[in-house]
Each structure stands twice: as structure tokens, then as C-alpha cells.
Write an enzyme that holds these catalytic residues in place. Structure first.
Site, PDB file in Angstrom:
ATOM      1  N   CYS A 155      13.867  27.256   9.119  1.00 16.49           N
ATOM      2  CA  CYS A 155      12.749  26.893  10.000  1.00 16.49           C
ATOM      3  C   CYS A 155      12.690  28.054  10.983  1.00 16.49           C
ATOM      4  O   CYS A 155      12.825  29.206  10.549  1.00 16.49           O
ATOM      5  CB  CYS A 155      12.984  25.540  10.666  1.00 16.49           C
ATOM      6  SG  CYS A 155      14.611  25.370  11.424  1.00 16.49           S
ATOM      7  N   HIS A 173      14.738  28.556  13.860  1.00 22.20           N
ATOM      8  CA  HIS A 173      16.100  28.972  14.207  1.00 22.20           C
ATOM      9  C   HIS A 173      17.134  28.480  13.217  1.00 22.20           C
ATOM     10  O   HIS A 173      18.310  28.818  13.311  1.00 22.20           O
ATOM     11  CB  HIS A 173      16.459  28.448  15.612  1.00 22.20           C
ATOM     12  CG  HIS A 173      15.537  28.980  16.671  1.00 22.20           C
ATOM     13  ND1 HIS A 173      14.477  28.246  17.159  1.00 22.20           N
ATOM     14  CD2 HIS A 173      15.494  30.179  17.296  1.00 22.20           C
ATOM     15  CE1 HIS A 173      13.814  28.976  18.057  1.00 22.20           C
ATOM     16  NE2 HIS A 173      14.413  30.144  18.152  1.00 22.20           N
ATOM     17  N   ASN A 177      17.417  22.624  13.731  1.00 26.72           N
ATOM     18  CA  ASN A 177      16.957  21.235  13.793  1.00 26.72           C
ATOM     19  C   ASN A 177      16.199  20.790  12.540  1.00 26.72           C
ATOM     20  O   ASN A 177      16.649  19.891  11.840  1.00 26.72           O
ATOM     21  CB  ASN A 177      16.147  21.025  15.068  1.00 26.72           C
ATOM     22  CG  ASN A 177      17.055  21.134  16.288  1.00 26.72           C
ATOM     23  OD1 ASN A 177      18.125  20.535  16.307  1.00 26.72           O
ATOM     24  ND2 ASN A 177      16.664  21.933  17.269  1.00 26.72           N
ATOM     25  N   LYS A 232       3.849 -19.469  -8.463  1.00 28.59           N
ATOM     26  CA  LYS A 232       3.205 -18.156  -8.542  1.00 28.59           C
ATOM     27  C   LYS A 232       3.079 -17.643  -7.102  1.00 28.59           C
ATOM     28  O   LYS A 232       2.169 -18.031  -6.364  1.00 28.59           O
ATOM     29  CB  LYS A 232       1.831 -18.289  -9.213  1.00 28.59           C
ATOM     30  CG  LYS A 232       1.181 -16.966  -9.510  1.00 28.59           C
ATOM     31  CD  LYS A 232      -0.047 -17.171 -10.383  1.00 28.59           C
ATOM     32  CE  LYS A 232      -0.818 -15.892 -10.554  1.00 28.59           C
ATOM     33  NZ  LYS A 232      -1.301 -15.264  -9.348  1.00 28.59           N
ATOM     34  N   ARG A 269       2.180  -7.370  -5.969  1.00 27.84           N
ATOM     35  CA  ARG A 269       3.020  -7.088  -7.124  1.00 27.84           C
ATOM     36  C   ARG A 269       3.567  -5.664  -7.056  1.00 27.84           C
ATOM     37  O   ARG A 269       2.809  -4.719  -6.874  1.00 27.84           O
ATOM     38  CB  ARG A 269       2.159  -7.249  -8.399  1.00 27.84           C
ATOM     39  CG  ARG A 269       2.726  -6.632  -9.679  1.00 27.84           C
ATOM     40  CD  ARG A 269       3.731  -7.549 -10.297  1.00 27.84           C
ATOM     41  NE  ARG A 269       4.256  -7.114 -11.571  1.00 27.84           N
ATOM     42  CZ  ARG A 269       3.689  -7.319 -12.746  1.00 27.84           C
ATOM     43  NH1 ARG A 269       2.489  -7.863 -12.827  1.00 27.84           N
ATOM     44  NH2 ARG A 269       4.305  -6.965 -13.859  1.00 27.84           N
ATOM     45  N   ARG A 276       0.300  -1.530  -8.451  1.00 24.38           N
ATOM     46  CA  ARG A 276      -0.557  -1.812  -9.606  1.00 24.38           C
ATOM     47  C   ARG A 276      -1.362  -0.594 -10.061  1.00 24.38           C
ATOM     48  O   ARG A 276      -1.923  -0.585 -11.148  1.00 24.38           O
ATOM     49  CB  ARG A 276      -1.509  -2.953  -9.248  1.00 24.38           C
ATOM     50  CG  ARG A 276      -0.822  -4.281  -9.051  1.00 24.38           C
ATOM     51  CD  ARG A 276      -0.535  -4.947 -10.368  1.00 24.38           C
ATOM     52  NE  ARG A 276      -1.755  -5.244 -11.088  1.00 24.38           N
ATOM     53  CZ  ARG A 276      -2.402  -6.389 -11.025  1.00 24.38           C
ATOM     54  NH1 ARG A 276      -1.917  -7.355 -10.290  1.00 24.38           N
ATOM     55  NH2 ARG A 276      -3.518  -6.589 -11.682  1.00 24.38           N
ATOM     56  N   GLY A 300       8.754  -7.735  -9.600  1.00 28.16           N
ATOM     57  CA  GLY A 300       8.745  -8.803  -8.605  1.00 28.16           C
ATOM     58  C   GLY A 300       7.502  -8.819  -7.739  1.00 28.16           C
ATOM     59  O   GLY A 300       6.553  -8.063  -7.966  1.00 28.16           O
ATOM     60  N   GLU A 301       7.535  -9.691  -6.770  1.00 25.39           N
ATOM     61  CA  GLU A 301       6.399  -9.885  -5.862  1.00 25.39           C
ATOM     62  C   GLU A 301       6.889  -9.734  -4.426  1.00 25.39           C
ATOM     63  O   GLU A 301       7.897 -10.351  -4.049  1.00 25.39           O
ATOM     64  CB  GLU A 301       5.834 -11.299  -6.094  1.00 25.39           C
ATOM     65  CG  GLU A 301       4.544 -11.596  -5.389  1.00 25.39           C
ATOM     66  CD  GLU A 301       3.288 -11.163  -6.165  1.00 25.39           C
ATOM     67  OE1 GLU A 301       3.404 -10.571  -7.262  1.00 25.39           O
ATOM     68  OE2 GLU A 301       2.196 -11.408  -5.648  1.00 25.39           O
TER      69      GLU A 301
END
Ligand SMILES: Nc1nc2c(ncn2[C@@H]2O[C@H](COP(=O)(O)OP(=O)(O)OP(=O)(O)O)[C@@H](O)[C@H]2O)c(=O)[nH]1
Length: 677
Positions: free
Chosen positions: A208, A210, A213, A375, A380, A395, A427-428
Site C-alpha cells: 500500500c 507504507h 495498515n 414450508k 432460499r 436463486r 435451506g431457508e
């Protein structure tokens, strides 16, 4: 050979290739001279430490000085007058580069030849010097990763000549840590490069302004994602390779926050290095602060800050990943699901999708053994867990990285060394609202497992896959969490993760009435019907005709693309084999008073109002970029016209569970469940 040099002498023609060797010696010389004046150096150092202590109130016995010794702090010497205002503040005095760390060499920005006239002889550090110095240290560079926020420091032509690749990941230094997206890109580029270094090992120069950081922040992220390390160990490794390491306290805090680790009480941030402090005084107010400067101001951080906002299902979770990585991960997912990538066009989301229940496919429940579950109505996602990150797959088949921890079974009893690598779940994501406090909690409900540590399990029966979710994925996580509670060494804090994780429950068909009447109304998240899951079924990607969904009749819905054309005519469109198909004669009504044209071009989820014979717009689907296929529409319409009400469904199920196939298995499964309890 070391040659003492007179810094007041006029600069040598450093652009001459032939003289290059000499210049490196000149570069080494000042340090040697400082060593010979050891007494003077010690006194100066003591004074400096005293001054620093009074100025900042810092603990001088901070972790960095304890670890590294103060002799690492660079000595400033009287210099010939040169125009420092043209250089990044503190650049001249800042040590050029550090030690190799996992194939990366942290460095300050090399300044091209156009800066030569502003830099005292012997302090020049352009790519000529960089390449040579690295070669002398036995390292051949293959890649430079530039994290500065500007292109004014050098031209990349010199690198091209030597066949060194240059990648720019632009990061602002002054007011914030690098963006999470930039971190993802950095880690991906380094991993890609290192994986290609099979025969000849080449190194990466990371800089970067110097080299402390932003460079340190990125390298620590890389260590965290590729090595089994705690944040403290990773920060210390970097500090050792590039003393004094990261010296901005906000950066150190951000790293602990990002990786959900508790910062140890004795972990201090090193003081601002002397060269950086003195540069502030040297400037005499002449230099315009550079946008790119690693300045010391404490400014608000933009990432990982907890903001108390209402959670919604449309919130975008996680961070973007580089496009190349996206393609690679999509490919891997297809492989795990034993699918072939499409020859043309982008690959589609491969997740298994249920079909609506109608009077015909209802008969499947009599032919195969099914379990039921509610459900869950959230968003999703498939979830891909790798060692370097966990990805939510939406999705649209996009991947976003989230910071989660999934240890593998069988590690040591407190902290598991190994984490899952290429485990794929389905999964949901739901939002639970706790009834007492109304506090919201995001939770990922896992209902399937398709691959575990690179091994596809799609062909195994659902019952086995479902058991593996607990045994292989959630069990070790819960055990570690429990053990960690009793351990002081373990600093990971699961409660800081962006969401909680749980396996979804599945119920015997004999308990569906209870599920509908008692369980669903008490749920702390939305549910819009039932899922009937074949207990012996493999995982079937895309449409799975044996996976059935029953929705409350008023919730049966179709996702249309809504359009208003130039003459104000409205149309509802679907897709037919991926091509837009307007549905003539279909109308939609919007609940609000908004101008319908504000919905134009959006995917809207609609339910059918059988009295008015129009579609009612329920919501805009921000998680989808395409409407339903016409086949899905036909199935939903069939489901609507078949009108399988709750009473019809429960009546059917009552008959089904009396069939011998069901009666026996339900009996066995109930006994097995009772034994487990
Ligand atoms: N397979 C399965 N799906 C579940 C379960 N719980 C909730 N779902 C969700 O049900 C969805 C399928 O139902 P649909 O109504 O077709 O999906 P939708 O997203 O609401 O609507 P469409 O996008 O129009 O298909 C899946 O994509 C899951 O997100 C479960 O236990 N198993």
C-alpha cells in the site's frame, strides 16, 4: 561489501542499469552506520519512547515492542534538502520491505523514476531496486498486488518487462479499512497465484503506501482464511514479518470483529512508528493530504458495525466475490450435484425445487414413504462451506461470502483444527421474532445436505442425508461451542455470527394435523404451507416431481414479470424455455396506490383472486431475476383449480397412514425416535 555513504553528496545517476549494484550498497549503508553509533542510537531511542509515552499515553511495553524490540524503529538522520511534499509522508524513512510471509512480501509503495529528484540518493526504491533486492534475498517476484488508491506512484511497464503480473485492488487508506469485497479479491488472487506455483516458486509483493495498515490488514485476512490461526496469531505473524505491523487500532479492532473473536485484554496496538510521526512535523503544512495516505486519524469504520435495523427477507447478506471465483464455485457446485455445466449460457441455480400438490401427484403419497415439514417462508439459499469462507448461494446462482465457522468432527476436544471444506447444504433463511421480547434473529434452517468435504452424497436417501446434517455439520459446531464456553483459550464468539443455524425438523405423516394446527401457528417465523419429502429420495436438482409443496390455498402464487409499455398497456409475462411469454388476458391489481408503472420491469409474486378473477400482487421478488416458467404456472393453476383445502389434505393423509406400508414404518420410526430420546 558495505560502503559508508555521504547523504549530502549529489545523487548518483540511479537510472543507469550498470550502476545498479552500487546503489543497493548505498541503500544498505545508512543502517550500517547507525549500528556503529550504537550509543547515540540508544539515547535517541530512549528519548523517543519517553516522548511517545507522554504524547499518546501509550503503553510502551505494547505487544509489538515486547515482541520485536525497539531497535526495529527506524532512525531518522539529517538529510539533504529535497522536496518531501511530493512524496507520501514518512515514505523516505519507512523501511522498504519486510520478510516473506506465506509467499507474500509486504512492502511500501515503490516510487517510479519520476520521483527520483525528490528522494535522497540511497533511499530510492523503484521497481528496479525492488526486483534486485528481492533477488539478492533469493526471491523472484511473480506478482505485485497494489493496494494504493492512486496510479501516480509508478508505471507498470517495468514489471511487464520482467514478466511480473500487476494487480490493482484500489483501497482508500485514510478513513476506513479496505472494503470486504476488496479483501475477497485479494485473498482469491493470492490463492490463485500460489496454487499455480508448482515448479518454480515465485513471490508476491504486496504494497500500500507504507506497507503496514492496508497491507497488514489484507495479509492477516489471508492468513485467517488459509491457515488455522487465531486473529492474534495472524496479527503477530504479520508484525514479525513487517515490524511493527499494523499500527492503526481501528484496523486491529476491525479484524477481531470480522472474525468474531474476542480481543485479548493484553493485546495492544503498537504506537505510531517514529517515521510516521516525524513526517507530520516535517511537512510544515505544505503537503496536501493525499487521499491515499495511511493517515492516523480515527474515523468511523464502515464495515462490521452493528446497526440496529429491522431485519427483512430482502436484506442482502454477505459480500460479493470476484467473478472468476464465482465461475469456479458454480462449476464445483454442479460437480457436487453430479450435473454437467450447460454448453451455452450461464448456469442456472441447481437447487431442488418442489412442485405444487394436485389431485394427481397427491397419489405419490400412497406409493412412497413421505415425511412432512412446514414450508418456511423466508429466502432460499444453498450454502457452500469452504475453509476460506462460507458462501450463500441465492436463486440467481450468485454467491456471497459470510463469516461463519463450521468445524469438522474429530478435532481436539476444545478447538477443532479442521473446518469443513466443500460441504454443500440446502435451506431457508428465516427471521424469527422472539415472542417475549420481539427481538429478531436471523436463522438458517438446513433441510438437506448434498456434499460433505468434497464427497457428493446426492444419491444417498434423504433420511441419511438429514441425519448427517446433525452428525457431521451441526454436532461438531455445537460441541465446540459448548467446550469453548468452559475454555479461556477459545476466543471465537459464535454469537457474533450474522445468523444462527439449525436443522429443520421433519414429521411423520401421522402428525401432520398437529403440525398444521399446533406447531405452525406457534412458529416465530412465517410459514406458507407444507413440504412433503420422500424419505428415501435422492437429491434431485432443479424441478423434482416427487418433492411436493402444499400451500394454504390463498397463498398459491405465481411470479410474473410485470411490464408497462410506452402506450401505458400493462402485461404479465412468464418464461417459456427461458424466453419471455406475455400472458394475454391476465390482469393484476396492486394493493397500494402506487403508480403501476413503478412496478414495471419487476418480478411480482401474485395470488389468484377467484371471485374477481384477477391476480393480486403480494410483493416484489427482489431475490429473483426471472419470472416462473409457464410449466410452473400450469402446475400452480392446476393446484388452484384442484383446490386441495386443508380438510381435503388431512382427510387424504388419514387414509394414507392406515396403509400397511405406512403403518409399519411409522410404527418402527416412532419406536426408533423414542429410543433416541
Ligand atoms: N425442499 C424444501 N423447500 C422448502 C422447505 N421449507 C421451505 N422451502 C422453500 O420452498 C420453496 C419452494 O416453494 P415455492 O413456493 O415454489 O417457492 P417460492 O420461492 O415461494 O416461490 P417460487 O419462486 O415461485 O417457486 C423452496 O425454494 C424453499 O425455499 C423445506 O423444508 N424443503
Amino acid at each position: 561489501m558495505v560502503v559508508a555513504m555521504d547523504l549530502n553528496a549529489s545523487p548518483l545517476p540511479e537510472d543507469e542499469e550498470d550502476n545498479f549494484e552500487n546503489h543497493v550498497e548505498q541503500y544498505i549503508a545508512p543502517d550500517e552506520r547507525i549500528e556503529s553509533g550504537a550509543e547515540l542510537a540508544r539515547r535517541e531511542r530512549e528519548e523517543r519512547i519517553k516522548r511517545r509515552k507522554t504524547d499518546r499515553g501509550d503503553d510502551v511495553h505494547s505487544y509489538a515492542s515486547r515482541q520485536l524490540g525497539d531497535n526495529q524503529i527506524y532512525q531518522s538522520k539529517p538529510q539533504k534538502a529535497y522536496d518531501k511534499s511530493k512524496l507520501p509522508p514518512g515514505w523516505v524513512e519507512c523501511t522498504p520491505s519486510g520478510q516473506d510471509i506465506c509467499g507474500m512480501v509486504p512492502s511500501k509503495v515503490p516510487l517510479g523514476e519520476m520521483y527520483y529528484e525528490h528522494i535522497p540518493a540511497g533511499k530510492r526504491y523503484s521497481f528496479k531496486q525492488v526486483i534486485h533486492q528481492q533477488r539478492v534475498s533469493g526471491r523472484k517476484l511473480g506478482l505485485v498486488i497494489d493496494l494504493t488508491n492512486t496510479t501516480r506512484y509508478y508505471s507498470t511497464n517495468e514489471l511487464k518487462k520482467d514478466g511480473i503480473k500487476h494487480i490493482k485492488i484500489q483501497c482508500r487508506g485514510r478513513d476506513a479499512v479496505p472494503e470486504n469485497v476488496a479483501v475477497n479479491q485479494f485473498v482469491y488472487e493470492v490463492m490463485q497465484f500460489l496454487s499455480q506455483q508448482k515448479l518454480s516458486k515465485k513471490y508476491i509483493l504486496v504494497h500500500c503506501t507504507h506497507g503496514h495498515n492496508r497491507t497488514g490488514y489484507m495479509i492477516v485476512h489471508f492468513l485467517m482464511r488459509t491457515q488455522s490461526m487465531s486473529v492474534t496469531q495472524a496479527i503477530m505473524s504479520f508484525a514479525k514479518a513487517r515490524p511493527p505491523g499494523i499500527y492503526k487500532p481501528e484496523y486491529i479492532d476491525a479484524l477481531y470483529a470480522f472474525y468474531h473473536e474476542k480481543r485479548p485484554d493484553d493485546m495492544f496496538c503498537p504506537p505510531i512508528p517514529e517515521w510516521k510521526r516525524s513526517s507530520e512535523f516535517d511537512l510544515n503544512g505544505e503537503a496536501v493530504p493525499d487521499d491515499d495516505d495511511d493517515d492516523n486519524s480515527v474515523a468511523p469504520l464502515h464495515s462490521n458495525q452493528e446497526i440496529e435495523a429491522k431485519l427483512t427477507n430482502d436484506d442482502v447478506l454477505g459480500d460479493d466475490i470476484p467473478f472468476d471465483q464465482l465461475n469456479a464455485l458454480r462449476h464445483t457446485c454442479y460437480q457436487m450435484l453430479k450435473m454437467t455445466m450447460p454448453g451455452r449460457g450461464p448456469p442456472q441455480f441447481p437447487g431442488s425445487h418442489p412442485v405444487s400438490l394436485n389431485r394427481e401427484n397427491l397419489q405419490l403419497l400412497r406409493q412412497r414413504y413421505y415425511y412432512a415439514t412446514w414450508k418456511a417462508d423466508g429466502t432460499r439459499y444453498m450454502m457452500l462451506i469452504t475453509m476460506d469462507g462460507c458462501y450463500l448461494v441465492d436463486r440467481s446462482f450468485n454467491f456471497r461470502r459470510v463469516q461463519m465457522r463450521f468445524p469438522c468432527k474429530g478435532g481436539s476436544d476444545v478447538l477443532y483444527d479442521k473446518t469443513h471444506h466443500f460441504t454443500l447444504l440446502d435451506g431457508e433463511m428465516v427471521i424469527d421474532t422472539l415472542p417475549d421480547t420481539q427481538k429478531q434473529e436471523r436463522r438458517y434452517l438446513i433441510y438437506d445436505l448434498m456434499a460433505i468435504n468434497h464427497v457428493s452424497v446426492v444419491e444417498r436417501p434423504f433420511s441419511e442425508r438429514w441425519k448427517m446434517i446433525e452428525k457431521e455439520v451441526l454436532g461438531p459446531r455445537n460441541a465446540e461451542r459448548h467446550n469453548a464456553y468452559h475454555s479461556r483459550e477459545f476466543s471465537y464468539r459464535y454469537e457474533l455470527e450474522p445468523f444462527r443455524v439449525r436443522r429443520k425438523d421433519f414429521w411423520l405423516l401421522s402428525t401432520v394435523t398437529k403440525l398444521l394446527r399446533d406447531f405452525i401457528p406457534k412458529l416465530s417465523h412465517e410459514a406458507d404451507g407444507l413440504i412433503f419429502q420422500g424419505w428415501d429420495d435422492p437429491y434431485v436438482p432443479k424441478t423434482h416431481n416427487g418433492l411436493l409443496k402444499w400451500k394454504y390455498p390463498e397463498m398459491n402464487s405465481v411470479d410474473f414479470l410485470f411490464e408497462v409499455n410506452a402506450d401505458g398497456r400493462q402485461s404479465l409475462c412468464l418464461f417459456e424455455r427461458g424466453k419471455k411469454k406475455p400472458m394475454d388476458g391476465q390482469r393484476v391489481e396492486f394493493k397500494d396506490d402506487a403508480d403501476p408503472s413503478s412496478y414495471s420491469g419487476k418480478i411480482i409474486e401474485c395470488s389468484w383472486d377467484k371471485h374477481k378473477e384477477v391476480w393480486d400482487c403480494m410483493r416484489v421478488r427482489t431475490d429473483k431475476n426471472a419470472p416462473n416458467e409457464i410449466n410452473t404456472y400450469r402446475k400452480v393453476m392446476r393446484s388452484i383449480t384442484d383446490n386441495i383445502t386443508e380438510a381435503v389434505l388431512l382427510g387424504e393423509i388419514n387414509e394414507i397412514i392406515r396403509l400397511p406400508m405406512y403403518a409399519d414404518r411409522i410404527n418402527n420410526d416412532s419406536k426408533a425416535a423414542a429410543r433416541r430420546r
